[in-house]
Design a protein around this motif. Structure first.
Motif, PDB file in Angstrom:
ATOM      1  N   LYS A  90      30.066  33.744  53.753  1.00  0.00           N
ATOM      2  CA  LYS A  90      28.826  33.294  54.381  1.00  0.00           C
ATOM      3  C   LYS A  90      27.998  34.470  54.887  1.00  0.00           C
ATOM      4  N   GLY A  91      28.672  35.456  55.486  1.00  0.00           N
ATOM      5  CA  GLY A  91      27.956  36.577  56.080  1.00  0.00           C
ATOM      6  C   GLY A  91      27.295  37.480  55.071  1.00  0.00           C
ATOM      7  N   ALA A  92      27.973  37.703  53.933  1.00  0.00           N
ATOM      8  CA  ALA A  92      27.442  38.624  52.922  1.00  0.00           C
ATOM      9  C   ALA A  92      26.797  37.896  51.746  1.00  0.00           C
ATOM     10  N   ASP A  93      26.891  36.562  51.740  1.00  0.00           N
ATOM     11  CA  ASP A  93      26.319  35.749  50.656  1.00  0.00           C
ATOM     12  C   ASP A  93      26.864  36.213  49.306  1.00  0.00           C
ATOM     13  N   VAL A  94      28.189  36.169  49.170  1.00  0.00           N
ATOM     14  CA  VAL A  94      28.850  36.625  47.950  1.00  0.00           C
ATOM     15  C   VAL A  94      29.769  35.545  47.401  1.00  0.00           C
ATOM     16  N   VAL A  95      30.077  35.688  46.116  1.00  0.00           N
ATOM     17  CA  VAL A  95      31.172  34.935  45.513  1.00  0.00           C
ATOM     18  C   VAL A  95      32.451  35.702  45.832  1.00  0.00           C
ATOM     19  N   LEU A  96      33.424  35.041  46.432  1.00  0.00           N
ATOM     20  CA  LEU A  96      34.661  35.720  46.832  1.00  0.00           C
ATOM     21  C   LEU A  96      35.868  35.021  46.210  1.00  0.00           C
ATOM     22  N   VAL A  97      36.666  35.799  45.513  1.00  0.00           N
ATOM     23  CA  VAL A  97      37.881  35.298  44.885  1.00  0.00           C
ATOM     24  C   VAL A  97      39.076  35.856  45.653  1.00  0.00           C
ATOM     25  N   SER A  98      39.858  34.973  46.263  1.00  0.00           N
ATOM     26  CA  SER A  98      41.074  35.386  46.953  1.00  0.00           C
ATOM     27  C   SER A  98      42.232  35.271  45.971  1.00  0.00           C
ATOM     28  N   VAL A  99      42.884  36.379  45.709  1.00  0.00           N
ATOM     29  CA  VAL A  99      43.875  36.442  44.630  1.00  0.00           C
ATOM     30  C   VAL A  99      45.274  36.130  45.165  1.00  0.00           C
ATOM     31  N   GLY A 100      45.912  35.125  44.595  1.00  0.00           N
ATOM     32  CA  GLY A 100      47.300  34.829  44.921  1.00  0.00           C
ATOM     33  C   GLY A 100      48.213  35.577  43.964  1.00  0.00           C
ATOM     34  N   TYR A 101      49.239  36.192  44.499  1.00  0.00           N
ATOM     35  CA  TYR A 101      50.186  36.922  43.647  1.00  0.00           C
ATOM     36  C   TYR A 101      51.604  36.605  44.111  1.00  0.00           C
ATOM     37  N   GLY A 102      52.562  36.758  43.209  1.00  0.00           N
ATOM     38  CA  GLY A 102      53.951  36.463  43.525  1.00  0.00           C
ATOM     39  C   GLY A 102      54.539  37.477  44.491  1.00  0.00           C
ATOM     40  N   LEU A 103      55.429  37.014  45.340  1.00  0.00           N
ATOM     41  CA  LEU A 103      56.015  37.855  46.377  1.00  0.00           C
ATOM     42  C   LEU A 103      57.435  38.267  46.010  1.00  0.00           C
ATOM     43  N   SER A 104      57.810  39.444  46.483  1.00  0.00           N
ATOM     44  CA  SER A 104      59.171  39.939  46.316  1.00  0.00           C
ATOM     45  C   SER A 104      60.098  39.152  47.260  1.00  0.00           C
ATOM     46  N   PRO A 105      61.346  38.902  46.910  1.00  0.00           N
ATOM     47  CA  PRO A 105      62.087  39.432  45.747  1.00  0.00           C
ATOM     48  C   PRO A 105      61.963  38.598  44.482  1.00  0.00           C
ATOM     49  N   GLU A 106      61.407  37.366  44.583  1.00  0.00           N
ATOM     50  CA  GLU A 106      61.296  36.540  43.385  1.00  0.00           C
ATOM     51  C   GLU A 106      60.427  37.206  42.322  1.00  0.00           C
ATOM     52  N   HIS A 107      59.407  37.922  42.787  1.00  0.00           N
ATOM     53  CA  HIS A 107      58.517  38.668  41.878  1.00  0.00           C
ATOM     54  C   HIS A 107      58.611  40.145  42.259  1.00  0.00           C
ATOM     55  N   PRO A 108      59.507  40.884  41.634  1.00  0.00           N
ATOM     56  CA  PRO A 108      59.758  42.272  42.049  1.00  0.00           C
ATOM     57  C   PRO A 108      58.621  43.211  41.657  1.00  0.00           C
ATOM     58  N   TYR A 109      58.538  44.326  42.421  1.00  0.00           N
ATOM     59  CA  TYR A 109      57.624  45.414  42.064  1.00  0.00           C
ATOM     60  C   TYR A 109      57.869  45.794  40.611  1.00  0.00           C
ATOM     61  N   PRO A 110      56.807  46.072  39.835  1.00  0.00           N
ATOM     62  CA  PRO A 110      55.396  46.227  40.240  1.00  0.00           C
ATOM     63  C   PRO A 110      54.522  45.008  39.938  1.00  0.00           C
ATOM     64  N   SER A 111      55.112  43.825  39.955  1.00  0.00           N
ATOM     65  CA  SER A 111      54.355  42.641  39.531  1.00  0.00           C
ATOM     66  C   SER A 111      53.162  42.366  40.439  1.00  0.00           C
ATOM     67  N   GLN A 112      53.236  42.737  41.728  1.00  0.00           N
ATOM     68  CA  GLN A 112      52.130  42.437  42.643  1.00  0.00           C
ATOM     69  C   GLN A 112      50.838  43.138  42.221  1.00  0.00           C
ATOM     70  N   TYR A 113      50.887  44.451  42.049  1.00  0.00           N
ATOM     71  CA  TYR A 113      49.651  45.145  41.683  1.00  0.00           C
ATOM     72  C   TYR A 113      49.215  44.746  40.281  1.00  0.00           C
ATOM     73  N   LYS A 114      50.182  44.458  39.394  1.00  0.00           N
ATOM     74  CA  LYS A 114      49.830  44.065  38.028  1.00  0.00           C
ATOM     75  C   LYS A 114      49.118  42.717  38.004  1.00  0.00           C
ATOM     76  N   GLN A 115      49.531  41.799  38.876  1.00  0.00           N
ATOM     77  CA  GLN A 115      48.845  40.511  38.946  1.00  0.00           C
ATOM     78  C   GLN A 115      47.441  40.672  39.531  1.00  0.00           C
ATOM     79  N   CYS A 116      47.316  41.542  40.537  1.00  0.00           N
ATOM     80  CA  CYS A 116      45.985  41.819  41.093  1.00  0.00           C
ATOM     81  C   CYS A 116      45.091  42.475  40.047  1.00  0.00           C
ATOM     82  N   LEU A 117      45.657  43.373  39.256  1.00  0.00           N
ATOM     83  CA  LEU A 117      44.902  44.029  38.193  1.00  0.00           C
ATOM     84  C   LEU A 117      44.479  43.011  37.138  1.00  0.00           C
TER      85      LEU A 117
END
Length: 292
Positions: A26-53
Motif C-alpha cells: 500500500k505504501g509503495a503502490d507495488v505488486v509484491l510477491v511473498s515467496v514461500g520456500y521449503g524449510l530445513s531439515p525436510e528441505h536441506p540446503y541449498p534448496s532455500q536459495y534455489k527456490q527463491c532464485l
C-alpha cells in the motif's frame, strides 16, 4: 517486489509477513510477491536459495503478465531472507537472458561465516532475538550438522589458512567505522582444524557467504539498500558487505536503526509489543522503492 522471509532457513512463513507485505504494497503502490520456500531439515540446503532464485526467474520471465515492467523488479529479505536475496542477486549476474534487477534491499542479513568475533557479535552476544551462540546453532540446524561443532565454528577453527589469507582483507574490523567499535578488542581466529572444515565446508561457500564473491560479480549487482540495527549480531556483516559494494562502484543506500534489534521488523502490528524501530524500517523500504 519479491520478498524472501527470514527464519534461519528453518522457520518462518508467508503468513508471518502478511502485515509487512500489506504495509509495503500500500505504501509503495507495488505488486509484491511473498515467496514461500521449503524449510530445513525436510528441505536441506541449498534448496532455500534455489527456490527463491527459481521464483525470481519465473517472475522476471512473466512480469508483464502481472502488469509489471520487468526492468523494475526489486528483491528483498530480512535475516536469512537477506542472505538469500544477496545470493539470488549474485546468481542472476550469470543470466544474460533475463532482465536486470532494478534493486535489492538487504535487511539485517548475514553475509559471511568466517568470523563470529566481529564487534557486533561481541557487543550483542546476548541480545534477543539472535545471540552470538544462536547464530551458529541455527546455522548447524539449517545445514543439519552435528551440534558438537558449535564451539569450533564460533572460534573460527573451520576456516582454512588459505581462506584466511584471501578473505581477511574483506572480513576485518579495520573495515568497520570506528563509531561501531566501542570497547572492541580483537579476538583472533582459533587455529585451523581440517576435520572441522571437512564436516562443514558449506559455511564458506559463495551460496551462503556471499561477501566472498569476486569483484567482477559484485560490480554487476543492482542498486542496494542496506538496513542495519545497532543492537544485533549481523550489523557488521552488512557494514562489511556494503563496503565491498561501494568499493566496486555499486550504488548503495544505508539506513541504520539506532534502536533496532534482530527481527524488529516483525514487531509492527502486535499491540504493546510493537516497536517504532520496526515501523521505521518498513517505511525506509517504502521510501527506497518510491525513489527508484
Amino acid at each position: 517486489m519479491l520478498l524472501f522471509h527470514g527464519g534461519a532457513g528453518v522457520a518462518g512463513t508467508i503468513d508471518c509477513y502478511q502485515n509487512i507485505c500489506n504495509r509495503i504494497t500500500k505504501g509503495a503502490d507495488v505488486v509484491l510477491v511473498s515467496v514461500g520456500y521449503g524449510l530445513s531439515p525436510e528441505h536441506p540446503y541449498p534448496s532455500q536459495y534455489k527456490q527463491c532464485l527459481a521464483a525470481t526467474v519465473h517472475f522476471l520471465q512473466n512480469a508483464e503478465t502481472y502488469g509489471v515492467d520487468p526492468s523494475q523488479v526489486v528483491i528483498f529479505g530480512d535475516s536469512a531472507g537477506g542472505n538469500f536475496t544477496s545470493v539470488v542477486a549474485q546468481q542472476l549476474t550469470k543470466r544474460g537472458d533475463l532482465p536486470k534487477l532494478r534493486a535489492q534491499a538487504l535487511i539485517y542479513g548475514g553475509f559471511q561465516a568466517m568470523d563470529f568475533q566481529l564487534p557486533s557479535y561481541l557487543q550483542n552476544s546476548s541480545m534477543p532475538f539472535l545471540t552470538q551462540e544462536n547464530t551458529v546453532i541455527f546455522g548447524l540446524n539449517y545445514f543439519n550438522k552435528d551440534p558438537a561443532l558449535k564451539e569450533d565454528v564460533l572460534r573460527g577453527s573451520h576456516v582454512p589458512d588459505d581462506f584466511r589469507l584471501k578473505y581477511r582483507k574483506w572480513v576485518n574490523a579495520d573495515n568497520i567505522p570506528q563509531k561501531f567499535k566501542r570497547g572492541y578488542r580483537e579476538v583472533p581466529l582459533a587455529p585451523y582444524k581440517p576435520e572441522v572444515y571437512e564436516k562443514f565446508p558449506e559455511l564458506m561457500d559463495l551460496t551462503f557467504s556471499s561477501l566472498f564473491a569476486e569483484d567482477h560479480v559484485i560490480r554487476q549487482l543492482p542498486e542496494t539498500l542496506f538496513v542495519t540495527c545497532e543492537h544485533e549480531v549481523f550489523r557488521d556483516d552488512s557494514l562489511l558487505y556494503m563496503k565491498r559494494l561501494e568499493d566496486c562502484g555499486v550504488k548503495v543506500r544505508w539506513f541504520h536503526s539506532k534502536q533496532g534489534f534482530h527481527g524488529v521488523m516483525n514487531f509492527i502490528d502486535v499491540g504493546i509489543l510493537s516497536f517504532p524501530a520496526g515501523v521505521e524500517i518498513v517505511n525506509c523500504i517504502i521510501d527506497f522503492v518510491e525513489s527508484l
